[in-house]
Design a protein around this motif. Structure first.
Motif, short mmCIF file in Angstrom:
data_model
loop_
_atom_site.label_atom_id
_atom_site.label_comp_id
_atom_site.label_asym_id
_atom_site.label_seq_id
_atom_site.Cartn_x
_atom_site.Cartn_y
_atom_site.Cartn_z
N PHE A 129 0.88 -1.17 0.00
CA PHE A 129 0.00 0.00 0.00
C PHE A 129 0.91 1.22 0.00
O PHE A 129 1.67 1.41 0.96
N GLU A 130 0.81 1.99 -1.03
CA GLU A 130 1.64 3.20 -1.14
C GLU A 130 3.11 2.91 -0.78
O GLU A 130 3.70 3.60 0.06
N LYS B 105 4.34 0.71 1.04
CA LYS B 105 4.59 0.03 2.31
C LYS B 105 4.09 -1.42 2.19
O LYS B 105 2.98 -1.67 1.71
N ALA C 153 2.41 -4.84 2.95
CA ALA C 153 1.35 -5.37 3.81
C ALA C 153 1.38 -6.90 3.81
O ALA C 153 1.06 -7.53 4.83
N PRO D 263 -0.97 -9.76 15.45
CA PRO D 263 -1.32 -8.44 15.97
C PRO D 263 -1.99 -7.56 14.92
O PRO D 263 -1.93 -7.84 13.73
N SER D 264 -2.62 -6.53 15.38
CA SER D 264 -3.27 -5.57 14.52
C SER D 264 -2.28 -5.04 13.48
O SER D 264 -1.13 -4.73 13.83
N GLY D 265 -2.71 -4.98 12.22
CA GLY D 265 -1.82 -4.48 11.17
C GLY D 265 -0.91 -5.56 10.59
O GLY D 265 -0.08 -5.28 9.72
N ALA D 266 -1.10 -6.80 11.02
CA ALA D 266 -0.23 -7.90 10.56
C ALA D 266 -0.48 -8.27 9.10
O ALA D 266 0.40 -8.83 8.45
N GLY D 267 -1.68 -7.97 8.60
CA GLY D 267 -2.00 -8.29 7.21
C GLY D 267 -3.15 -9.27 7.05
O GLY D 267 -3.42 -9.73 5.93
N LYS D 268 -3.85 -9.58 8.13
CA LYS D 268 -4.91 -10.60 8.08
C LYS D 268 -6.03 -10.20 7.10
O LYS D 268 -6.42 -10.99 6.24
N THR D 269 -6.53 -8.98 7.27
CA THR D 269 -7.63 -8.54 6.41
C THR D 269 -7.16 -8.43 4.96
O THR D 269 -7.87 -8.82 4.03
N THR D 270 -5.95 -7.93 4.78
CA THR D 270 -5.42 -7.80 3.42
C THR D 270 -5.32 -9.17 2.75
O THR D 270 -5.68 -9.33 1.58
P1 ADP Z 1 -4.84 -6.78 10.14
O1 ADP Z 1 -6.10 -7.24 9.48
O2 ADP Z 1 -3.93 -7.91 10.52
O3 ADP Z 1 -5.08 -5.84 11.29
P2 ADP Z 1 -4.45 -5.25 7.70
O4 ADP Z 1 -4.47 -6.27 6.62
O5 ADP Z 1 -5.70 -4.46 7.93
O6 ADP Z 1 -3.98 -5.94 9.06
O7 ADP Z 1 -3.28 -4.22 7.43
C1 ADP Z 1 -1.97 -4.62 7.05
C2 ADP Z 1 -1.14 -3.37 6.75
O8 ADP Z 1 -1.60 -2.74 5.57
C3 ADP Z 1 -1.20 -2.32 7.84
O9 ADP Z 1 0.06 -1.71 7.92
C4 ADP Z 1 -2.24 -1.35 7.33
O10 ADP Z 1 -2.01 -0.06 7.83
C5 ADP Z 1 -2.01 -1.42 5.83
N1 ADP Z 1 -3.25 -1.17 5.07
C6 ADP Z 1 -4.34 -1.95 5.04
N2 ADP Z 1 -5.28 -1.47 4.20
C7 ADP Z 1 -4.77 -0.31 3.69
C8 ADP Z 1 -5.23 0.66 2.74
N3 ADP Z 1 -6.44 0.54 2.19
N4 ADP Z 1 -4.42 1.70 2.46
C9 ADP Z 1 -3.19 1.81 3.03
N5 ADP Z 1 -2.68 0.93 3.89
C10 ADP Z 1 -3.45 -0.13 4.23
#
Ligand code: ADP
Length: 250
Positions: A16-17, A19, A21, A40-47
């Protein structure tokens, strides 16, 4: 039974930009597996879940769903029979009756005409009723969805999945908004119908306790990398403590 690979990720990455993920992830998941995704939060699970759901594109690597590249599926009906998603926010339409939300799970099988008609005359009412019985909500079929409690709405979302019957279910924090008793209820129900239908389940959870109790395999993500990928019984307290340890403690 010969095992069938439902999901195969080969070095998938997502930025993402600029960075990272997801950092070159590889794993494969067989039909019938129940996989918890923790970290942990921000680990990449949702992504990761959104990438498998085809909701967001990943940049490098290859992702096969049932041995076919995800990019070869046209979005829509065929993909909806393969992969279904359930989320914390339920994604229900609050202003319509429960039955219509449940039957929305059939959109993958119906023609547009039948789908539109279903809002006037519920088609396949029996099927909706059966699904609602499975989640213990048969008496709420005609209630307006938004009047149900959070736990009940999550069950409606599950009834919709039962009707959709995808081969793979991706659940993103499916019980995060529920109190512990309701959360366990919903998880138990989900595990039961997934097992009955021989579906494959991948759920992200922030509760390690639920991951250990209900799932057979745990994939732990941290900073977009797989920290461990193990059968649940091999996941030790030390591994978990390390997973959730803050940087400054390392
Ligand atoms: P989790 O579900 O484990 O909390 P995410 O998958 O939401 O983690 O996020 C993984 C990383 O990608 C984080 O650093 C988050 O800030 C970044 N991120 C997720 N979605 C976006 C987005 N739409 N734009 C920019 N950064 C994103």
């Amino acid at each position: 039974m010969t095992s069938r690979t439902m999901i195969e990720a080969k070095n998938i990455s997502k930025y993402f930009e600029g960075k990272i993920a997801l950092s070159s992830l590889s794993f494969s998941i067989q039909q019938g597996e129940m996989v918890a995704l923790i970290g942990p939060s921000g680990a990449g699970k949702t992504t990761l879940l959104n990438s498998i759901a085809g909701i967001i594109p990943f940049q490098n690597g290859e992702l096969l769903i049932d041995s076919r590249s995800i990019s070869s599926y046209k979005k829509g009906k065929v993909f909806a029979k393969k992969v279904g998603v359930i989320r914390q926010q339920f994604d229900l339409i609050g202003s319509i009756a429960v039955i219509h939300n449940v039957l929305a799970g059939r959109l993958a099988d119906w023609s547009l005409f039948k789908s539109l008609l279903s809002f006037l005359v519920p088609q396949e009412k029996g099927m909706a009723l059966k699904a609602l019985e499975k989640v213990g909500l048969s008496d709420k079929m005609y209630e307006i969805t938004s009047t149900l409690s959070g736990g009940e709405q999550q069950r409606v979302a599950m009834a919709r999945l039962i009707v959709q019957k995808p081969e793979v279910i991706l659940a993103d924090e499916p019980v995060a908004s529920l109190d512990p008793a309701r959360a366990e209820d919903v998880l138990e129900m989900m595990i039961k119908f997934v097992a009955e239908e021989k579906q494959t389940l991948i759920a992200s959870l922030h509760s390690v306790e639920y991951a250990r109790k209900y799932f057979t395999r745990i994939i732990a993500l941290k900073n977009g990398e797989i920290q461990f990928d193990l059968p649940t019984e091999k996941v030790t307290d030390d591994l978990l403590a390390n997973l959730y340890r803050l940087k400054e403690q390392e």
